[in-house]
Design an enzyme around this catalytic site. Sequence first.
Site, PDB file in Angstrom:
ATOM      1  N   SER A 125       0.823  -1.206   0.000  1.00 13.80           N
ATOM      2  CA  SER A 125       0.000   0.000   0.000  1.00 13.80           C
ATOM      3  C   SER A 125       0.864   1.267   0.000  1.00 13.80           C
ATOM      4  CB  SER A 125      -0.961  -0.048   1.202  1.00 13.80           C
ATOM      5  OG  SER A 125      -1.942   0.946   1.110  1.00 13.80           O
ATOM      6  N   HIS A 148      -2.691  -1.181  -4.701  1.00 12.06           N
ATOM      7  CA  HIS A 148      -4.153  -1.095  -4.840  1.00 12.06           C
ATOM      8  C   HIS A 148      -4.599   0.352  -4.746  1.00 12.06           C
ATOM      9  CE1 HIS A 148      -4.690  -0.231  -0.575  1.00 12.06           C
ATOM     10  NE2 HIS A 148      -3.890  -1.246  -0.292  1.00 12.06           N
TER      11      HIS A 148
END
Length: 245
Positions: A125, A148
Amino acid sequence: MPTNDNPPQPAPDENPGNDDSKKRLMDTITQLGQTNVPQLESNIYCLSIIGQVEGHVQLPPQNKTTKYEHIIPQLVAAEQNKKIEGVLVILNTVGGDVEAGLAIAEMIASLSKPAVTLVLGGGHSIGVPIAVAGRYSFITETATMTIHPIRLTGLVISVPQTFEYLDKMQDRVIQFVARHSKITEEKFKDLMLRTGELTRDIGTNVIGADAVKYGLIDEVGGLGKAIAKLNALMDSVRSSEQVMQ
């Protein structure tokens, strides 16, 4: 016959520091599981990014966190300390607060001293921008990086401006990663929005050599390679400073 009513006094401790040293030893065993911690006067500052990157909201006490208000002063101190010639950033993080993670990444990228990053376990992340923020980056063979889209927690107002805000914040992440690595914005965005790979999310899980193949990370390697590269970068800086003098 005279008697002495006073009880005998214990002999004074010849080494009053014994208790302190024993306490420090017990604390070391409790915290680190070993009796002696190797001590070394080093010109490399090691910075660890572990657990969850904590932002403006304090996380529960059971969470292992990296607090950005602790990291930023450490980087300022490393930048100002003349004895420190390089910074080694070691990551094993699940991600966390976007703005806090970007702040740490920008601080690492703006250091005048060489910085090398090493992803161990995971750099997921918002850990991705931190992982690419140094002058050179490594990832171990088994380490993973999850790419993501960003998300919001808490109250969300269902208006077009909310999506525009998310889109702009996501662009900041994409542009930073593209500027500090060899991956293009288009390729990184493709990995970020890919479907079918993550069971409960949109995105891609990149492992070791794949991160190098995509241009996200410079090289597969561990601690030895990371320190060797950092020493080479520091030698290069010393050589250039001598030429200028």
